[in-house]
Design a protein around this motif. Structure first.
Motif, PDB file in Angstrom:
ATOM      1  N   VAL A   1       0.199   0.476  10.863  1.00  0.00           N
ATOM      2  CA  VAL A   1       0.692   1.446   9.888  1.00  0.00           C
ATOM      3  C   VAL A   1       1.678   2.401  10.560  1.00  0.00           C
TER       4      VAL A   1
ATOM      5  N   MET B   1      -5.112   4.277   4.342  1.00  0.00           N
ATOM      6  CA  MET B   1      -3.852   4.416   5.066  1.00  0.00           C
ATOM      7  C   MET B   1      -4.049   5.134   6.401  1.00  0.00           C
TER       8      MET B   1
ATOM      9  N   SER C   1       0.835  -1.211   0.000  1.00  0.00           N
ATOM     10  CA  SER C   1       0.000   0.000   0.000  1.00  0.00           C
ATOM     11  C   SER C   1       0.865   1.254   0.000  1.00  0.00           C
ATOM     12  N   TYR C   2       1.940   1.228   0.751  1.00  0.00           N
ATOM     13  CA  TYR C   2       2.809   2.405   0.838  1.00  0.00           C
ATOM     14  C   TYR C   2       3.469   2.702  -0.507  1.00  0.00           C
TER      15      TYR C   2
END
Length: 945
Positions: free
Chosen positions: A497, A475, A411-412
């Motif tokens: 996260v 996020m 995702s990052y």
């Protein structure tokens, strides 16, 4: 790499501006800046290429090179900003001619001296940039800087075959219900359902469970995963493989169009179930998958999973996957270690709760953590170490946490570089901290992370787009949802996260954090952003390049005297001391030296009632801070002094916010019209006609929250009883604020003594929120002038008969709170048409005499109303009154979900308990129950007040 990229993105426009003739640079300096500009442009292009590669796949040399680029860009930006301030002057020009002459002569001398100094500094930077450029070219030529492409095992693949389905039953049934909705009427239609949620939440596991549950109802099924950088041919061939289409596919099998045709032809006469797992953006769905999986009127179903809410809502009906409940989290955790919670030794109970809290209901976090503990079920010390390690970051080498880290990194890495930086910046905030949206966006802007885009959007508006994008990509987690449109006023970062971004930030020296009173003595040139958590003593700072300082105290404010330390850090851009009580206002004199400051947050223990520093003994000239964009202050004394003394000189100020309660107030100063960059102005007092008129010059305002309190002859202790002149000027000014989106006008509980009425010059086309306390409903509240108004909260002293009729014509009004102390004689003449309140979803009518009842709204009116709050006046139901219990008519409101009925135990009949009142109350209860029972949405939620 994003750290260096963002640094260059902020620097290059400043270099371009410095080359303009107005700065009259020496020839050598100008040539040096032109060289720097071109070299850094090339470096930025290479960094963008490298930024597409995961950090773990880059060599150590490349990472060190990027770090050098970052440091050079930061140093160069400091030089440019310092030069700009020194050449332009540190404050607004004096009005006195003698001072102006002396200042002009002084500036001429200083400009010559400054230009010589900047030439020397540029030559020094030029040498460093040449070294960085040589390294860049060397690495690129020998292949060191080229991306190292590796094929890694997709960590999501384990979710496709997992047997851990704890807590999934409810979600599975809800998704299946969405897939089978309207089965009798729409059985032939194709239905697409999207499962959305952040990485590790269990989207793939849920999709697999639904697939396995219903696959027997279809002729053929497929379960296909999409990579972060999708290959259209691979996606189509994976679908064909899952559908057992066989092969070969012909000479054109590598052409996307041919593959799409093959899939379409195969599925033409089949009822199919296709799961497309982990779509990252809309393009592969629109241009490939959607075309291949065409509608065939066979009742086919498509499930997609995504981390992006926009993609989910674009593709089909969206199901937002929630974290596991506490009960399910415990079951999954304990079963993997002890086979059940009952078998867990008592000494592990407390640490287990802490671990589960940090996992936050994320199945992947729970599974990976419990797997790590499975072989340590008899060692409490090891459990405590694991618990602490979760809070210190996922960057530690631990094979059991690898899958968790990899999934979060997917995702990052999918974020564009500017969003990566904005996300990593959140590691400044403590664990579980509620981060205000406005505060965060203003800080992003101050740090230079928000990049100007084509169009007329401001930096704050672009920053809000960044915030929403991080939300959509799951996020960050939304907090404090708005009643009107469901948008959040704040966010939190999930512990998993947060661990990841802390590890990345520490690895790149992006954020430096001290968590307690230890290790406060620091000395390093690499610390640019410093965050202090839970400190009780002031740190010894030795960081000459410090750009950002924030102090957090979660439970009690820190009492500080910042003078000894902060005056030595002139490069500070962000100074957030909102968690600190400033005891001695004179200690704030150091602020004048912080010429680079963009964001300033302060708090004070002072109040007007309990004594304050004499402004004559507090000669703070905040107008020297020419770059200041946000003034975010808590405590009336500080803000009153700062604003009234010199805030009008802050030409770049975009946000001025005051948070106060009790007796303290902050008055807007004369000269307000100079703040033409203001977009947000909150909780300040309008004290005169002049100030009310000056508000009309602030044509960039989007948020305005003011108190109208005209003073007599400027005297704080005397209030002018003639409000009319000030109010007329205020209405004229409001009509000029064409960008205004949110407006609040208060009278500080003085009994609705103001009447803000008059004519508007232009419609307030962007106004969506309005909150007012006035005498009467203003005449400018009408559809032509408020075409976009969605939220209206208005308290009036007297309600008139036409008020509700006018409000009912507002085309976009969704949420209405209308309260009145009294009503006029015309109230009995209210007649509403069947088209009244076309968009209203929630209405709250609180009239002193309880004259707004459901029966006032004929069938057809309020077609979307879900929540209705009204007040009864028992006197209107007694013998001789106008109403009976049969006048409620809840059935007129077809979308109703909840009703709140007030007034049965309040007012003049509050303490009356005779047979007549008891019988009347019983009849009303019975009537409401009867109407609720036959309502189409029964059972309704009925509340009595």
């Amino acid at each position: 790499m994003e750290f260096a990229t963002v640094g260059l993105s902020a620097l290059l426009p400043k270099l371009a501006k410095l080359l303009q003739d107005e700065y009259n640079l020496q020839k050598g300096a100008k040539e040096g800046i032109q060289f720097l500009y071109k070299e850094l442009q090339r470096t930025q292009a290479v960094l963008r290429e490298v930024g597409e590669v995961p950090l773990e796949q880059l060599s150590e040399l490349v990472r060190l090179w990027a770090r050098d680029v970052r440091e050079v860009s930061y140093d160069m930006e400091d030089i440019v900003d310092t030069f700009t301030v020194r050449v332009q002057g540190s404050g607004p020009p004096s009005k006195r001619s003698v001072k102006r002459f002396i200042k002009k002569v002084s500036n001429i001398f200083n400009e010559v001296k400054t230009r010589c100094e900047v030439t020397k500094e540029i030559n020094d930077i030029k040498k460093r940039v040449m070294e960085v450029a040589q390294l860049r070219d060397r690495y690129k030529n020998d292949g060191t800087i080229a991306p190292i492409k590796k094929t890694l095992v997709d960590p999501r693949i384990t979710a496709m075959y997992t047997k851990d389905l704890v807590g999934i039953d409810e979600a599975k049934e809800e998704v299946i219900a969405m897939l089978t909705k309207g089965d009798s009427a729409l059985q032939e239609s194709q239905i697409v359902v999207s499962i959305a949620g952040f990485g590790g939440l269990g989207k793939t596991t849920l999709a697999r469970a639904v697939h396995d549950e219903i696959k027997g109802q279809f002729h053929c099924t497929a379960f296909v995963s999409v990579s972060r950088c999708p290959d259209a041919k691979k996606i189509l061939k994976d679908i064909m493989y899952e559908l057992h289409m066989g092969g070969p596919y012909g000479a054109d099998s590598d052409e996307i169009r041919h593959l799409i045709d093959l899939v379409r032809n195969f599925l033409q006469n089949k009822r199919y179930l296709i799961v497309i797992d982990d779509i990252w953006d809309k393009e592969p769905w629109d241009k490939v998958i959607r075309l291949a999986l065409s509608e065939n009127n066979m009742g086919s179903r498509i499930i997609i999973t995504t981390r992006n809410i926009d993609v989910a809502e674009h593709a089909g009906d969206c199901y937002r996957l929630k974290p596991l409940s506490d009960e399910s989290s415990e079951k999954l955790f304990y079963e993997r270690i002890f086979s059940s919670k009952d078998k867990c030794p008592s000494q592990f109970s407390e640490v287990s709760k802490k671990i589960l809290k940090k996992c936050g209901g994320v199945p992947l976090a729970i599974v990976t953590t419990s797997s790590m503990l499975a072989n340590k079920s008899d060692n409490i010390k090891e459990w405590n170490k694991v618990c602490d390690s979760i809070g210190l970051g996922l960057g530690r080498k631990n094979s059991s946490m690898d899958d968790m880290r990899k999934i979060l990194l997917l995702s990052y890495y999918d974020l564009p570089s500017h969003l990566k930086t904005c996300l990593l910046y959140l590691s400044i905030f403590p664990e579980d901290y509620k981060i205000e949206k406005e505060r965060l966006i203003c800080r992003w802007v101050a740090e230079g992370f928000v990049q100007q885009a084509p169009g007329d959007q401001s930096f704050l508006e672009i920053g809000e787009n960044y915030f929403n994008e991080l939300l959509n990509r799951s996020m960050i987690q939304p907090v404090d949802m708005d009643d009107l449109d469901g948008t959040p006023h704040a966010c939190r970062v999930h512990d998993s996260v947060l661990d990841l971004i802390i590890s990345l930030s520490v690895g790149e020296c992006f954020i430096t954090t001290v968590f307690d009173d230890r290790n406060h003595s620091l000395e390093t040139n690499q610390v640019r952003r410093f965050s202090l958590h839970n400190t009780t003593t002031w740190p010894t700072l030795k960081m000459p390049k410090l750009r950002s300082l924030t102090i957090f105290k979660l439970y009690h404010h820190v009492v500080i005297d910042p003078t000894p330390s902060l005056s030595r850090y002139p490069l500070l851009r962000v100074l957030d001391l909102r968690s600190c009580y400033i005891v001695d206002l004179a200690s704030l004199r150091f602020l004048e030296s912080l010429s680079h400051l963009r964001y300033l947050g302060l708090s004070s223990t002072h109040s007007r009632r309990h004594g304050r520093d004499d402004p004559d003994q507090f000669p703070l000239n905040i107008g020297r801070l020419r770059f200041l964009q946000t003034l975010d202050l808590w405590g009336p004394s500080i803000l009153d002094d700062l604003v009234r003394l010199s805030v009008i000189g802050l030409g770049q100020l975009m946000c001025l916010r005051c948070h106060w309660s009790g007796a303290g107030m902050t008055f807007l100063p004369d000269g307000l019209k100079n703040l033409t960059s203001l977009e947000v102005l909150e909780r300040l007092v309008v004290t005169s006609e002049c100030i009310a008129e000056e508000l009309g010059h602030l044509n960039q305002l989007r948020v305005l929250d003011i108190i109208v309190l005209p003073l007599k002859d400027g005297n704080v202790d005397q209030i002018d009883d003639d409000w009319r002149v000030c109010n007329n000027a205020l209405v004229k000014s409001l009509g000029k604020l064409t960008k205004i989106e949110s407006l609040k006008i208060d009278d500080i509980n003085r009994g609705y003594n103001i009447n803000i009425d008059g004519s508007m010059e232009e419609p307030l086309s962007n106004l969506r929120r309005l909150w007012m306390k006035v005498d009467f409903l203003p005449t400018w509240i009408k559809p032509a002038l408020l075409p976009s108004l969605c939220y209206l909260h208005i308290d009036v002293r007297i309600a008139r008969g036409k008020d509700i009729q006018v409000l009912g014509t507002l085309p976009c009004l969704r949420h209405l709170i209308f309260r009145a102390k009294g009503v006029s004689a015309l109230e009995s003449c209210v007649v509403l048409g069947p088209d009244a309140f076309p968009c209203a979803v929630k209405c709250d009518f609180s009239y002193a005499r309880g004259l707004v009842l459901p029966c006032m709204f004929p069938r057809g009116a309020m077609p979307k109303l879900q929540h209705f709050n009204f007040k009864l006046d028992l006197g209107q139901f007694l013998s001789g009154g106008k109403f009976t219990a049969d006048d409620l008519c809840l059935g007129h409101l077809p979308s109703l979900r909840s009703v709140t009925v007030g007034g049965l135990y309040h007012g003049e009949y509050e303490n009356r308990d005779d047979m007549v009142i008891r019988t009347l109350r019983r009849d009303i209860y019975k009537k409401v129950d009867n109407e609720e029972a036959v309502h189409p949405n029964s059972p309704l939620d009925i509340y009595w007040k």
